[in-house]
Design a protein around this motif. Structure first.
Motif, mmCIF file in Angstrom:
data_model
loop_
_atom_site.group_PDB
_atom_site.id
_atom_site.type_symbol
_atom_site.label_atom_id
_atom_site.label_comp_id
_atom_site.label_asym_id
_atom_site.label_seq_id
_atom_site.Cartn_x
_atom_site.Cartn_y
_atom_site.Cartn_z
ATOM 1 N N LEU A 208 0.862 -1.052 -0.091
ATOM 2 C CA LEU A 208 0.026 0.038 0.037
ATOM 3 C C LEU A 208 0.983 1.152 0.132
ATOM 4 O O LEU A 208 1.467 1.585 1.196
ATOM 5 C CB LEU A 208 -0.895 0.043 1.208
ATOM 6 C CG LEU A 208 -1.742 -1.232 1.315
ATOM 7 C CD1 LEU A 208 -2.468 -1.292 2.606
ATOM 8 C CD2 LEU A 208 -2.916 -0.959 0.529
ATOM 9 N N GLY A 209 1.016 2.012 -0.999
ATOM 10 C CA GLY A 209 1.558 3.306 -1.177
ATOM 11 C C GLY A 209 3.212 3.022 -1.639
ATOM 12 O O GLY A 209 3.789 1.928 -1.802
ATOM 13 N N LYS A 210 3.664 4.249 -1.738
ATOM 14 C CA LYS A 210 5.177 4.356 -2.364
ATOM 15 C C LYS A 210 6.281 3.583 -1.170
ATOM 16 O O LYS A 210 6.854 2.782 -1.668
ATOM 17 C CB LYS A 210 5.395 5.751 -2.589
ATOM 18 C CG LYS A 210 7.028 5.780 -3.032
ATOM 19 C CD LYS A 210 7.101 7.155 -3.285
ATOM 20 C CE LYS A 210 8.615 7.672 -3.510
ATOM 21 N NZ LYS A 210 9.088 7.572 -4.832
ATOM 22 N N PRO A 211 6.094 4.185 -0.160
ATOM 23 C CA PRO A 211 7.377 3.466 0.865
ATOM 24 C C PRO A 211 7.219 1.985 0.862
ATOM 25 O O PRO A 211 8.315 1.111 0.759
ATOM 26 C CB PRO A 211 6.886 4.052 2.308
ATOM 27 C CG PRO A 211 6.348 5.333 1.884
ATOM 28 C CD PRO A 211 5.353 5.110 0.769
ATOM 29 N N ALA A 212 6.086 1.320 1.158
ATOM 30 C CA ALA A 212 6.040 -0.081 1.078
ATOM 31 C C ALA A 212 6.375 -0.635 -0.116
ATOM 32 O O ALA A 212 7.152 -1.560 -0.143
ATOM 33 C CB ALA A 212 4.558 -0.514 1.657
ATOM 34 N N ARG A 219 13.872 -0.691 -4.675
ATOM 35 C CA ARG A 219 14.277 0.483 -5.647
ATOM 36 C C ARG A 219 13.122 1.866 -5.544
ATOM 37 O O ARG A 219 11.651 1.348 -4.919
ATOM 38 C CB ARG A 219 14.348 0.369 -7.182
ATOM 39 C CG ARG A 219 12.859 -0.210 -7.729
ATOM 40 C CD ARG A 219 13.438 -0.944 -9.059
ATOM 41 N NE ARG A 219 12.160 -1.706 -9.517
ATOM 42 C CZ ARG A 219 11.160 -0.935 -10.255
ATOM 43 N NH1 ARG A 219 11.138 0.324 -10.723
ATOM 44 N NH2 ARG A 219 10.245 -1.676 -10.574
ATOM 45 N N ASP A 220 13.212 2.763 -5.653
ATOM 46 C CA ASP A 220 12.388 4.119 -5.385
ATOM 47 C C ASP A 220 11.605 3.869 -6.602
ATOM 48 O O ASP A 220 11.817 3.819 -7.773
ATOM 49 C CB ASP A 220 13.253 5.272 -5.529
ATOM 50 C CG ASP A 220 12.286 6.255 -5.035
ATOM 51 O OD1 ASP A 220 11.352 6.073 -4.459
ATOM 52 O OD2 ASP A 220 12.625 7.566 -5.429
ATOM 53 N N VAL A 221 10.134 3.723 -6.235
ATOM 54 C CA VAL A 221 9.044 3.601 -7.414
ATOM 55 C C VAL A 221 8.115 4.782 -7.421
ATOM 56 O O VAL A 221 8.013 5.342 -6.446
ATOM 57 C CB VAL A 221 8.408 2.363 -7.440
ATOM 58 C CG1 VAL A 221 9.345 1.181 -7.375
ATOM 59 C CG2 VAL A 221 7.595 2.128 -6.034
ATOM 60 N N ALA A 222 7.495 5.037 -8.466
ATOM 61 C CA ALA A 222 6.331 6.091 -8.741
ATOM 62 C C ALA A 222 5.142 5.264 -8.523
ATOM 63 O O ALA A 222 4.876 4.498 -9.321
ATOM 64 C CB ALA A 222 6.722 6.689 -9.893
ATOM 65 N N ILE A 223 4.555 5.392 -7.428
ATOM 66 C CA ILE A 223 3.390 4.439 -7.275
ATOM 67 C C ILE A 223 2.261 4.499 -8.270
ATOM 68 O O ILE A 223 1.506 3.691 -8.653
ATOM 69 C CB ILE A 223 3.017 4.398 -5.737
ATOM 70 C CG1 ILE A 223 1.930 3.313 -5.392
ATOM 71 C CG2 ILE A 223 2.213 5.771 -5.214
ATOM 72 C CD1 ILE A 223 2.396 2.121 -5.514
ATOM 73 N N ARG A 225 2.633 5.236 -11.002
ATOM 74 C CA ARG A 225 2.941 4.508 -12.403
ATOM 75 C C ARG A 225 3.024 3.120 -12.357
ATOM 76 O O ARG A 225 2.664 2.367 -13.481
ATOM 77 C CB ARG A 225 4.434 5.182 -13.055
ATOM 78 C CG ARG A 225 4.071 6.613 -13.314
ATOM 79 C CD ARG A 225 5.046 6.924 -14.432
ATOM 80 N NE ARG A 225 6.544 6.944 -13.943
ATOM 81 C CZ ARG A 225 7.609 6.263 -14.309
ATOM 82 N NH1 ARG A 225 7.084 5.398 -15.476
ATOM 83 N NH2 ARG A 225 8.676 6.021 -13.886
ATOM 84 N N ILE A 226 3.502 2.352 -11.300
ATOM 85 C CA ILE A 226 3.627 0.996 -11.258
ATOM 86 C C ILE A 226 2.463 0.120 -10.829
ATOM 87 O O ILE A 226 2.237 -0.932 -10.888
ATOM 88 C CB ILE A 226 4.944 0.440 -10.435
ATOM 89 C CG1 ILE A 226 4.802 1.002 -8.955
ATOM 90 C CG2 ILE A 226 6.128 1.337 -11.020
ATOM 91 C CD1 ILE A 226 5.398 -0.088 -8.085
ATOM 92 N N ARG A 227 1.351 1.129 -9.973
ATOM 93 C CA ARG A 227 0.303 0.507 -9.651
ATOM 94 C C ARG A 227 -0.512 -0.372 -10.544
ATOM 95 O O ARG A 227 -0.509 -0.107 -11.639
ATOM 96 C CB ARG A 227 -0.568 1.345 -8.750
ATOM 97 C CG ARG A 227 -1.225 2.405 -9.619
ATOM 98 C CD ARG A 227 -2.812 2.526 -9.300
ATOM 99 N NE ARG A 227 -3.308 1.376 -9.766
ATOM 100 C CZ ARG A 227 -3.826 1.234 -11.031
ATOM 101 N NH1 ARG A 227 -3.698 2.223 -11.977
ATOM 102 N NH2 ARG A 227 -4.531 0.205 -11.549
ATOM 103 N N GLY A 228 -0.979 -1.684 -10.353
ATOM 104 C CA GLY A 228 -1.896 -2.220 -11.060
ATOM 105 C C GLY A 228 -0.911 -3.326 -12.034
ATOM 106 O O GLY A 228 -1.452 -3.927 -12.701
#
Ligand code: SF4
Length: 272
Positions: A208-212, A219-223, A225-228
């Motif tokens: 749930l969300g970017k930090p998790a 790696r640092d993700v843009a949530i 963009r990567i969700r789904g």
């Protein structure tokens, strides 16, 4: 190509495309090609002969690896020594090992450790960021406003009792003013998250969300963009999605639809 194989190939290509987009966003435009040597060739051959990790019945070892992709700041924390769990740790063992933990600075401001909640044998496991005020007061994850929304999505949306799933966070103590946990705090707490995952053995993890998501993907993700999209964490299918607190802030039909689609996909995969 058979249908499931074609779907898997499409999912892999989509994941690879996102990974490349992330590299480009982060300014990586080329990679040096490693020249194979006698040593690396032998190493790859040895790896190919080795058993996959998840099939090994070795004791689970967790240390504090770097929490890549999480905002860092002055590490005023003590990293835990390597912990050696039994071959199949139970949640009780993990909780006992955690004790009245003071391994990082978050211990100072907390009222209660918020370990986790739900079915210890859940097929579906949710991993959030950290406890908020209400969670800190009650010692339970996701019981504040964002938690109510998550509970509604699970119970009304997925028609699954909340007690059927397992819910926890990447840090077990509330960060001051609900700030994002620091890299060193996450690293201190990570062995316990890993051991919780090893204990529950979920079929699917929802980050749930970017930090998790950043922590579990390394790696640092843009949530947004990567969700789904499907990823894996230690061989377990992982679906990153928007954090319910974000949905509360951006309560748009589009965001609600996105989370709804992600959760439906996660539930369906956990039932396969
Ligand atoms: S956040 Fe985790 S590592 Fe830090 S004090 Fe709390 S339980 Fe210990």
């Amino acid at each position: 190509m058979e249908r499931p194989l074609a779907d898997e190939a499409r999912a892999l290509i989509a994941s690879a495309r996102l990974l490349l987009e992330d590299f480009i966003e982060e300014g990586v435009h080329s990679f040096e090609r490693a020249v194979p040597t006698a040593d690396t060739t032998a190493m790859h051959a040895e790896r190919a002969r080795s058993k996959p990790l998840e099939t090994a019945r070795e004791p689970v070892r967790t240390a504090a690896p770097p929490a890549s992709g999480i905002a860092s700041a002055t590490p005023s924390v003590e990293l835990p020594d390597e912990i050696v769990w039994s071959a199949q740790p139970t949640l009780e063992e993990v909780r006992n090992e955690l004790g009245e933990c003071t391994r990082c600075g978050l211990a100072v401001g907390r009222n209660r450790i918020v370990f986790g909640d739900g079915n210890p044998e859940a097929d579906l496991m949710f991993v959030g960021e950290g406890p908020g005020q209400e969670e800190d007061r009650r010692g339970l994850p996701f019981v504040g406003k964002a938690g109510e929304l998550l509970t509604q999505m699970i119970e009304k949306g997925l028609e699954t009792p909340r007690s059927d799933v397992y819910i926890c966070n990447i840090v077990k103590c509330r960060p001051p003013n609900n700030r994002t946990p620091l890299e060193a705090e996450i690293a201190s707490c990570r062995p316990f998250l890993d051991a919780q995952i090893a204990a529950v053995k979920p079929k699917v993890i929802v980050a749930l969300g970017k930090p998790a998501s950043s922590l579990l993907l390394g790696r640092d993700v843009a949530i947004t963009r990567i969700r789904g999209n499907w990823f894996e964490y230690r061989g377990i299918p992982l679906m990153p999605t928007l954090h319910p607190a974000y949905i509360l802030r951006q309560y748009t039909p589009e965001n609600r639809r996105h989370v709804w689609e992600d959760l439906k996909a996660a539930l369906a995969r956990s039932r396969e």
